[in-house]
Motif scaffolding. Structure first.
Motif, PDB file in Angstrom:
ATOM      1  N   LEU A  38       0.834  -1.206   0.000  1.00  0.00           N
ATOM      2  CA  LEU A  38       0.000   0.000   0.000  1.00  0.00           C
ATOM      3  C   LEU A  38       0.868   1.254   0.000  1.00  0.00           C
ATOM      4  N   LEU A  39       1.958   1.216   0.772  1.00  0.00           N
ATOM      5  CA  LEU A  39       2.863   2.365   0.802  1.00  0.00           C
ATOM      6  C   LEU A  39       3.437   2.626  -0.583  1.00  0.00           C
ATOM      7  N   ALA A  40       3.910   1.583  -1.256  1.00  0.00           N
ATOM      8  CA  ALA A  40       4.508   1.751  -2.579  1.00  0.00           C
ATOM      9  C   ALA A  40       3.508   2.319  -3.576  1.00  0.00           C
ATOM     10  N   LEU A  41       2.268   1.830  -3.544  1.00  0.00           N
ATOM     11  CA  LEU A  41       1.238   2.343  -4.444  1.00  0.00           C
ATOM     12  C   LEU A  41       0.900   3.793  -4.117  1.00  0.00           C
ATOM     13  N   ALA A  42       0.814   4.097  -2.835  1.00  0.00           N
ATOM     14  CA  ALA A  42       0.480   5.464  -2.423  1.00  0.00           C
ATOM     15  C   ALA A  42       1.561   6.447  -2.853  1.00  0.00           C
ATOM     16  N   VAL A  43       2.826   6.048  -2.723  1.00  0.00           N
ATOM     17  CA  VAL A  43       3.925   6.916  -3.161  1.00  0.00           C
ATOM     18  C   VAL A  43       3.874   7.117  -4.666  1.00  0.00           C
ATOM     19  N   GLU A  44       3.537   6.079  -5.404  1.00  0.00           N
ATOM     20  CA  GLU A  44       3.443   6.185  -6.858  1.00  0.00           C
ATOM     21  C   GLU A  44       2.406   7.234  -7.264  1.00  0.00           C
ATOM     22  N   ILE A  45       1.316   7.296  -6.516  1.00  0.00           N
ATOM     23  CA  ILE A  45       0.257   8.266  -6.823  1.00  0.00           C
ATOM     24  C   ILE A  45       0.620   9.658  -6.319  1.00  0.00           C
ATOM     25  N   GLU A  46       1.097   9.734  -5.073  1.00  0.00           N
ATOM     26  CA  GLU A  46       1.381  11.028  -4.442  1.00  0.00           C
ATOM     27  C   GLU A  46       2.664  11.654  -4.956  1.00  0.00           C
ATOM     28  N   GLY A  47       3.649  10.820  -5.277  1.00  0.00           N
ATOM     29  CA  GLY A  47       4.911  11.326  -5.789  1.00  0.00           C
ATOM     30  C   GLY A  47       6.033  11.346  -4.778  1.00  0.00           C
ATOM     31  N   HIS A  48       5.709  11.242  -3.496  1.00  0.00           N
ATOM     32  CA  HIS A  48       6.724  11.200  -2.432  1.00  0.00           C
ATOM     33  C   HIS A  48       6.104  10.540  -1.199  1.00  0.00           C
ATOM     34  N   PRO A  49       6.938   9.990  -0.313  1.00  0.00           N
ATOM     35  CA  PRO A  49       6.403   9.231   0.828  1.00  0.00           C
ATOM     36  C   PRO A  49       6.124  10.049   2.083  1.00  0.00           C
ATOM     37  N   ASP A  50       6.430  11.358   2.066  1.00  0.00           N
ATOM     38  CA  ASP A  50       6.397  12.152   3.297  1.00  0.00           C
ATOM     39  C   ASP A  50       5.110  12.001   4.095  1.00  0.00           C
ATOM     40  N   ASN A  51       3.977  12.152   3.427  1.00  0.00           N
ATOM     41  CA  ASN A  51       2.691  12.135   4.129  1.00  0.00           C
ATOM     42  C   ASN A  51       1.982  10.786   4.052  1.00  0.00           C
ATOM     43  N   VAL A  52       2.198  10.046   2.964  1.00  0.00           N
ATOM     44  CA  VAL A  52       1.473   8.775   2.845  1.00  0.00           C
ATOM     45  C   VAL A  52       1.996   7.730   3.835  1.00  0.00           C
ATOM     46  N   ALA A  53       3.287   7.782   4.175  1.00  0.00           N
ATOM     47  CA  ALA A  53       3.837   6.797   5.112  1.00  0.00           C
ATOM     48  C   ALA A  53       3.168   6.876   6.482  1.00  0.00           C
ATOM     49  N   PRO A  54       3.068   8.060   7.101  1.00  0.00           N
ATOM     50  CA  PRO A  54       2.353   8.106   8.380  1.00  0.00           C
ATOM     51  C   PRO A  54       0.856   7.859   8.242  1.00  0.00           C
ATOM     52  N   ALA A  55       0.281   8.151   7.055  1.00  0.00           N
ATOM     53  CA  ALA A  55      -1.130   7.853   6.857  1.00  0.00           C
ATOM     54  C   ALA A  55      -1.368   6.344   6.843  1.00  0.00           C
ATOM     55  N   VAL A  56      -0.395   5.598   6.367  1.00  0.00           N
ATOM     56  CA  VAL A  56      -0.498   4.131   6.358  1.00  0.00           C
ATOM     57  C   VAL A  56      -0.187   3.554   7.735  1.00  0.00           C
ATOM     58  N   PHE A  57       0.924   3.980   8.332  1.00  0.00           N
ATOM     59  CA  PHE A  57       1.430   3.320   9.537  1.00  0.00           C
ATOM     60  C   PHE A  57       1.103   4.068  10.830  1.00  0.00           C
ATOM     61  N   GLY A  58       0.792   5.360  10.750  1.00  0.00           N
ATOM     62  CA  GLY A  58       0.509   6.140  11.945  1.00  0.00           C
ATOM     63  C   GLY A  58       1.755   6.654  12.623  1.00  0.00           C
ATOM     64  N   GLY A  59       1.592   7.691  13.417  1.00  0.00           N
ATOM     65  CA  GLY A  59       2.689   8.227  14.205  1.00  0.00           C
ATOM     66  C   GLY A  59       3.734   8.958  13.381  1.00  0.00           C
ATOM     67  N   LEU A  60       4.922   9.069  13.945  1.00  0.00           N
ATOM     68  CA  LEU A  60       6.055   9.715  13.294  1.00  0.00           C
ATOM     69  C   LEU A  60       6.848   8.638  12.563  1.00  0.00           C
ATOM     70  N   VAL A  61       7.027   8.818  11.260  1.00  0.00           N
ATOM     71  CA  VAL A  61       7.633   7.772  10.438  1.00  0.00           C
ATOM     72  C   VAL A  61       8.799   8.326   9.641  1.00  0.00           C
ATOM     73  N   GLY A  62       9.935   7.654   9.725  1.00  0.00           N
ATOM     74  CA  GLY A  62      11.059   7.948   8.850  1.00  0.00           C
ATOM     75  C   GLY A  62      11.003   6.976   7.684  1.00  0.00           C
ATOM     76  N   VAL A  63      11.170   7.469   6.464  1.00  0.00           N
ATOM     77  CA  VAL A  63      11.053   6.594   5.301  1.00  0.00           C
ATOM     78  C   VAL A  63      12.064   7.003   4.241  1.00  0.00           C
ATOM     79  N   VAL A  64      12.699   6.013   3.627  1.00  0.00           N
ATOM     80  CA  VAL A  64      13.673   6.272   2.569  1.00  0.00           C
ATOM     81  C   VAL A  64      13.401   5.331   1.403  1.00  0.00           C
ATOM     82  N   LYS A  65      13.753   5.768   0.210  1.00  0.00           N
ATOM     83  CA  LYS A  65      13.628   4.928  -0.971  1.00  0.00           C
ATOM     84  C   LYS A  65      14.713   3.870  -0.931  1.00  0.00           C
ATOM     85  N   ALA A  66      14.335   2.620  -1.149  1.00  0.00           N
ATOM     86  CA  ALA A  66      15.286   1.508  -1.094  1.00  0.00           C
ATOM     87  C   ALA A  66      15.130   0.677  -2.365  1.00  0.00           C
TER      88      ALA A  66
END
Length: 219
Positions: A38-66
């Motif tokens: 879900l995170l990967a699909l959301a980033v594909e639509i949004e263009g970056h993970p900044d906001n979609v990552a915490p929307a998926v997992f909740g809380g404060l989230v650090g995320v990097v492209k791997a």
């Protein structure tokens, strides 16, 4: 889906809508996708993970492209003593226009300034050092440049600190200002920020929201 997030406010409205739609479709189909998918699909639509990552997992989230999975994330413990206060002015700030104010190249000194404070903020969360939040939330990359679109921005930040906030920043591209404060200071911080916007002739509202630690949910 109910989405009460004000649009064009720097609050991740589009990310919440994207994750909500993906999560609903996934459940309808019998949940064939895991959260990483879900995170990967959301980033594909949004263009970056900044906001979609915490929307998926909740809380404060650090995320990097791997590589595999395409994004690696880490949930960072957020101090339970802190609540969120949002001052939402009656202004329309386009994210696209706000991005145009940022330089193509980042000066080395500004990069070092922000990277050091990012590390300090993460450490403060793990150590529960609320006294470090004000220093850790200083910014040299975008706030001063985007302040041109938000009358009274720096005065709003000052007012929030004067009323007891422990950390204050521009929320996303703005114009919303986000403050972190103890429960006893929420009303004072919110009212103080709104008062400064009002002095600029700008209507504003403040609201306090809890930190969602679980991400999306179905009710």
């Amino acid at each position: 889906m109910e989405n009460h997030i004000p649009p064009a406010g720097g609050l991740g409205t589009s990310a919440a809508a994207i994750v909500g739609g993906l999560a609903a479709a996934n459940q309808y189909l019998g949940e064939p996708l895991c959260s990483d998918d879900l995170l990967a699909l959301a980033v594909e639509i949004e263009g970056h993970p900044d906001n979609v990552a915490p929307a998926v997992f909740g809380g404060l989230v650090g995320v990097v492209k791997a590589s595999s999975p395409p994004y690696t994330y880490l949930k960072i413990p957020f101090p339970s003593e802190l609540y969120v206060v949002l001052a939402v002015p009656d202004l329309r700030v386009s994210t696209t226009e706000a991005r145009k104010l940022l330089p193509e190249a980042v000066p080395l000194a500004e990069a070092v300034f922000n990277l050091s404070r990012t590390g300090l903020l993460v450490g403060a969360c793990y150590a529960g050092r609320l006294d470090l939040f004000r220093l850790a939330m200083e910014d040299a990359l975008h706030q001063n440049r985007r302040a041109a679109l938000i009358p009274g921005f720096h005065r709003v930040v000052t007012a929030a600190y004067q009323e007891g906030a422990l950390g204050v920043a521009l929320s996303g591209a703005g114009p919303t200002v986000i403050a972190f404060a103890p429960k006893t200071k929420l009303k004072a911080v919110g009212a103080g920020m709104v008062a400064v916007f009002n002095e600029q002739g700008i209507e504003a509202q403040w609201l306090s929201v809890a930190v969602n630690l679980d991400g999306f949910r179905f009710v």
